[in-house]
Scaffold this motif. Structure first.
Motif, PDB file in Angstrom:
ATOM      1  N   GLY A 128      55.405 114.670  22.518  1.00  0.00           N
ATOM      2  CA  GLY A 128      54.434 113.731  21.972  1.00  0.00           C
ATOM      3  C   GLY A 128      54.972 112.322  21.877  1.00  0.00           C
ATOM      4  O   GLY A 128      54.256 111.347  22.152  1.00  0.00           O
ATOM      5  N   TYR A 129      56.249 112.179  21.511  1.00  0.00           N
ATOM      6  CA  TYR A 129      56.860 110.854  21.432  1.00  0.00           C
ATOM      7  C   TYR A 129      56.981 110.239  22.817  1.00  0.00           C
ATOM      8  O   TYR A 129      56.766 109.022  22.986  1.00  0.00           O
ATOM      9  N   GLY A 130      57.300 111.050  23.806  1.00  0.00           N
ATOM     10  CA  GLY A 130      57.405 110.533  25.167  1.00  0.00           C
ATOM     11  C   GLY A 130      56.084 110.003  25.687  1.00  0.00           C
ATOM     12  O   GLY A 130      56.026 108.921  26.300  1.00  0.00           O
ATOM     13  N   PHE A 131      55.003 110.746  25.448  1.00  0.00           N
ATOM     14  CA  PHE A 131      53.693 110.289  25.898  1.00  0.00           C
ATOM     15  C   PHE A 131      53.218 109.058  25.114  1.00  0.00           C
ATOM     16  O   PHE A 131      52.506 108.206  25.656  1.00  0.00           O
ATOM     17  N   ALA A 132      53.595 108.951  23.863  1.00  0.00           N
ATOM     18  CA  ALA A 132      53.091 107.870  23.021  1.00  0.00           C
ATOM     19  C   ALA A 132      53.838 106.558  23.215  1.00  0.00           C
ATOM     20  O   ALA A 132      53.235 105.480  23.126  1.00  0.00           O
ATOM     21  N   ARG A 133      55.144 106.604  23.483  1.00  0.00           N
ATOM     22  CA  ARG A 133      55.940 105.379  23.438  1.00  0.00           C
ATOM     23  C   ARG A 133      56.545 104.971  24.780  1.00  0.00           C
ATOM     24  O   ARG A 133      57.158 103.914  24.859  1.00  0.00           O
ATOM     25  N   PHE A 134      56.378 105.760  25.835  1.00  0.00           N
ATOM     26  CA  PHE A 134      56.989 105.415  27.112  1.00  0.00           C
ATOM     27  C   PHE A 134      55.924 105.343  28.198  1.00  0.00           C
ATOM     28  O   PHE A 134      54.930 106.078  28.167  1.00  0.00           O
ATOM     29  N   ASP A 135      56.150 104.479  29.167  1.00  0.00           N
ATOM     30  CA  ASP A 135      55.339 104.404  30.379  1.00  0.00           C
ATOM     31  C   ASP A 135      56.179 104.888  31.555  1.00  0.00           C
ATOM     32  O   ASP A 135      57.288 104.384  31.791  1.00  0.00           O
ATOM     33  N   LEU A 191      47.763 121.219  21.253  1.00  0.00           N
ATOM     34  CA  LEU A 191      47.219 120.636  20.028  1.00  0.00           C
ATOM     35  C   LEU A 191      48.308 119.942  19.221  1.00  0.00           C
ATOM     36  O   LEU A 191      48.100 118.829  18.697  1.00  0.00           O
ATOM     37  N   PHE A 192      49.475 120.547  19.140  1.00  0.00           N
ATOM     38  CA  PHE A 192      50.564 119.957  18.359  1.00  0.00           C
ATOM     39  C   PHE A 192      51.103 118.694  19.026  1.00  0.00           C
ATOM     40  O   PHE A 192      51.477 117.730  18.343  1.00  0.00           O
ATOM     41  N   ILE A 193      51.149 118.692  20.359  1.00  0.00           N
ATOM     42  CA  ILE A 193      51.566 117.481  21.074  1.00  0.00           C
ATOM     43  C   ILE A 193      50.586 116.342  20.810  1.00  0.00           C
ATOM     44  O   ILE A 193      50.981 115.183  20.623  1.00  0.00           O
ATOM     45  N   TYR A 196      51.285 114.868  17.351  1.00  0.00           N
ATOM     46  CA  TYR A 196      52.429 113.948  17.396  1.00  0.00           C
ATOM     47  C   TYR A 196      52.065 112.665  18.160  1.00  0.00           C
ATOM     48  O   TYR A 196      52.463 111.551  17.768  1.00  0.00           O
ATOM     49  N   TYR A 197      51.343 112.828  19.258  1.00  0.00           N
ATOM     50  CA  TYR A 197      50.946 111.665  20.063  1.00  0.00           C
ATOM     51  C   TYR A 197      50.127 110.687  19.232  1.00  0.00           C
ATOM     52  O   TYR A 197      50.356 109.474  19.263  1.00  0.00           O
ATOM     53  N   GLN A 198      49.184 111.219  18.478  1.00  0.00           N
ATOM     54  CA  GLN A 198      48.347 110.370  17.625  1.00  0.00           C
ATOM     55  C   GLN A 198      49.188 109.684  16.547  1.00  0.00           C
ATOM     56  O   GLN A 198      48.963 108.511  16.220  1.00  0.00           O
ATOM     57  N   PHE A 199      50.143 110.396  15.998  1.00  0.00           N
ATOM     58  CA  PHE A 199      50.962 109.840  14.917  1.00  0.00           C
ATOM     59  C   PHE A 199      51.922 108.770  15.442  1.00  0.00           C
ATOM     60  O   PHE A 199      52.046 107.684  14.859  1.00  0.00           O
ATOM     61  N   PHE A 200      52.604 109.062  16.556  1.00  0.00           N
ATOM     62  CA  PHE A 200      53.598 108.116  17.066  1.00  0.00           C
ATOM     63  C   PHE A 200      52.951 106.860  17.634  1.00  0.00           C
ATOM     64  O   PHE A 200      53.602 105.807  17.699  1.00  0.00           O
ATOM     65  N   ALA A 230      57.644 110.606  10.746  1.00  0.00           N
ATOM     66  CA  ALA A 230      56.675 111.632  11.151  1.00  0.00           C
ATOM     67  C   ALA A 230      56.738 112.872  10.265  1.00  0.00           C
ATOM     68  O   ALA A 230      56.288 113.937  10.688  1.00  0.00           O
ATOM     69  N   GLY A 231      57.261 112.742   9.060  1.00  0.00           N
ATOM     70  CA  GLY A 231      57.367 113.889   8.172  1.00  0.00           C
ATOM     71  C   GLY A 231      56.054 114.622   7.946  1.00  0.00           C
ATOM     72  O   GLY A 231      55.995 115.856   8.071  1.00  0.00           O
ATOM     73  N   PRO A 232      54.959 113.927   7.614  1.00  0.00           N
ATOM     74  CA  PRO A 232      53.684 114.634   7.424  1.00  0.00           C
ATOM     75  C   PRO A 232      53.215 115.370   8.662  1.00  0.00           C
ATOM     76  O   PRO A 232      52.693 116.485   8.568  1.00  0.00           O
ATOM     77  N   ALA A 233      53.381 114.758   9.839  1.00  0.00           N
ATOM     78  CA  ALA A 233      52.987 115.435  11.079  1.00  0.00           C
ATOM     79  C   ALA A 233      53.837 116.676  11.320  1.00  0.00           C
ATOM     80  O   ALA A 233      53.336 117.707  11.808  1.00  0.00           O
ATOM     81  N   ILE A 234      55.111 116.606  10.986  1.00  0.00           N
ATOM     82  CA  ILE A 234      55.995 117.768  11.145  1.00  0.00           C
ATOM     83  C   ILE A 234      55.537 118.918  10.253  1.00  0.00           C
ATOM     84  O   ILE A 234      55.526 120.081  10.667  1.00  0.00           O
ATOM     85  N   ILE A 235      55.134 118.585   9.026  1.00  0.00           N
ATOM     86  CA  ILE A 235      54.642 119.619   8.112  1.00  0.00           C
ATOM     87  C   ILE A 235      53.392 120.289   8.674  1.00  0.00           C
ATOM     88  O   ILE A 235      53.257 121.521   8.667  1.00  0.00           O
ATOM     89  N   ILE A 236      52.464 119.490   9.197  1.00  0.00           N
ATOM     90  CA  ILE A 236      51.234 120.035   9.758  1.00  0.00           C
ATOM     91  C   ILE A 236      51.542 120.960  10.929  1.00  0.00           C
ATOM     92  O   ILE A 236      51.042 122.089  11.008  1.00  0.00           O
ATOM     93  N   VAL A 237      52.354 120.493  11.862  1.00  0.00           N
ATOM     94  CA  VAL A 237      52.654 121.271  13.061  1.00  0.00           C
ATOM     95  C   VAL A 237      53.368 122.561  12.705  1.00  0.00           C
ATOM     96  O   VAL A 237      53.022 123.640  13.211  1.00  0.00           O
TER      97      VAL A 237
END
Length: 326
Positions: A128-135, A191-193, A196-200, A230-237
Motif C-alpha cells: 500500500g505504501y508503494g502504490f501511494a507514495r511512489f511512481d 481490501l487491506f492494501i 493502507y493506500y488510502q491512509f498513506f 499508520a497505527g489506526p490503519a494497522i489496527i483495522i487491518v
C-alpha cells in the motif's frame, strides 16, 4: 379618557398574551426541532430509537445464546422459562470444553489466525505504501490487476492454488496460510492494501521531504515515519484479517486436512464429536441446544474479547483512514 385607557389596557393585555404565546411556542419549537438540523428533541429521539433497534437486532442472537447456554434441560423444555433460567447450569460449558478440546484447539486457532494476520498486516502495508507514495512504470496497470484479484470469485482460483500447494508438499501445514500472507496474497489482501493506500495518500509530502533533507532513505522513512502514523490503519487491518482467518473453515478444512484443526472446524462437527465422547447409554449422552450454544460462545468468545480491547483504536482508525466512504 377613562374609556380610552380601558381600551388601551385591553389591547395591551391581548398583545401581551400573544407575545407570551409566541415566546412559549418558540421555546417549544426550539426544544422539539432545535436551532440547527440535528439538535432537536424529535431528531435525537428518532436517532436513539433507530440505534436501539439496530443494536437490539445485533445483540439479540448473542443474548439469546448467552442465556440459553446456562439453561438445564428442564429449563429448555419448560415453556414458562424464557430469558431467566431457574439456576445457572455450567455443566453445558464443561461438556463443550471437553468436546472441543478447548485449550489445545484454542492455541492452534490463535496460531492459525494470528500468524498469517500479522504477516499480512506487514506485507499489505509495504504494498500500500508503494502504490501511494511512489511512481513507477505500469503502476496503474498493476493497481488495476490488484483490484481484479478482489473482483474474481475465490472459487475460481481455489483449485489451482490447492494443486500448487500439493505440488510443493504444503498441504496439511500452516504454511498454506503463511506463504500467501507474506507476499500480500492472503485472505482479502486487496481490501487491506486499499486501506493502507488510502491512509498513506493522506500523509503530508512535507514530512517526507524534511526526512529526505535529514538524509533518510525510502526504507527509513517507511518504518520511522509512515508506520508510526499508520497505527489506526494497522489496527483495522490486523483485526479484520484475524477475524477472517479465524472464521475461514472451507480453506482451512481443505488445506489443513486432519493435520491441524481450529475451533470453527471443531464446531462444525460438534454433534459427531459429542456422540463419540458420550456414546448412547452413557450419562449425559443426550445433546441439547444449550450445549451447542455453549460451544458456539466458546468459539466466538475470543473474537469478542479482542474487539472490545481494540474498539477505541478500531473506531479511530475507521474515522482517520476514511474507508467508510470507499
Amino acid at each position: 379618557m377613562e374609556k380610552q385607557a380601558g381600551q388601551d389596557q385591553m389591547v395591551w393585555k391581548k398583545w401581551k398574551g400573544k407575545l407570551w404565546l409566541q415566546l412559549i411556542g418558540g421555546k417549544i419549537r426550539k426544544f422539539l426541532l432545535g436551532m440547527g438540523e440535528n439538535d432537536g428533541f424529535v431528531f435525537k429521539l428518532v436517532i436513539y430509537l433507530l440505534l436501539i433497534g439496530i443494536g437490539f437486532i445485533y445483540l439479540y442472537p448473542v443474548l439469546f445464546m448467552l442465556v440459553n447456554s446456562f439453561m438445564s434441560l428442564d429449563d429448555l423444555v419448560n415453556s414458562m422459562v424464557k430469558w431467566i433460567p431457574t439456576s445457572i447450569y455450567t455443566e453445558n460449558y464443561e461438556k463443550a470444553i471437553r468436546v472441543l478440546d478447548y485449550r489445545s484447539t484454542l492455541m492452534k486457532t490463535v496460531l492459525a489466525a494470528g500468524t498469517p494476520a500479522l504477516l499480512q498486516t506487514v506485507s499489505c502495508a509495504i504494498v500500500g505504501y508503494g502504490f501511494a507514495r511512489f511512481d513507477f512504470p505500469c503502476k496503474k496497470i498493476l493497481f488495476v490487476l490488484m483490484l481484479a484479484t478482489f473482483v474474481i470469485p475465490p472459487q475460481i482460483t481455489m483449485m489451482p492454488t490447492y494443486l500448487l500447494f500439493k505440488h510443493y508438499n504444503l498441504i496439511g501445514s500452516l504454511q498454506t496460510f503463511i506463504y500467501p500472507a507474506i507476499v500480500g496474497q492472503g485472505l482479502k489482501s486487496t481490501l487491506f492494501i486499499l486501506i493502507y493506500y488510502q491512509f498513506f495518500r493522506k500523509m503530508p509530502v512535507a514530512l517526507e521531504e524534511a526526512a529526505e533533507l535529514d538524509g533518510a532513505g525510502s526504507l527509513k522513512i517507511f518504518y520511522r515515519l509512515a508506520i508510526p502514523m499508520a497505527g489506526p490503519a494497522i489496527i483495522i487491518v490486523f483485526l479484520f484479517s484475524f477475524v477472517w482467518y479465524w472464521n475461514e473453515t472451507y480453506l482451512a478444512g481443505m488445506y489443513f486436512g486432519n493435520s491441524l484443526t481450529i475451533l470453527p472446524l471443531e464446531l462444525q462437527q460438534f454433534a459427531d464429536s459429542y456422540s463419540r465422547m458420550f456414546p448412547p447409554g452413557s450419562p449425559g449422552s443426550q445433546i441439547n441446544e444449550a450445549i451447542k450454544l455453549a460451544g458456539t460462545l466458546l468459539t466466538i468468545g475470543p473474537l469478542l474479547v479482542v474487539y472490545f480491547l481494540l474498539q477505541r483504536w478500531f473506531v479511530e482508525g475507521i474515522d482517520r483512514s476514511g474507508i467508510t466512504g470507499e
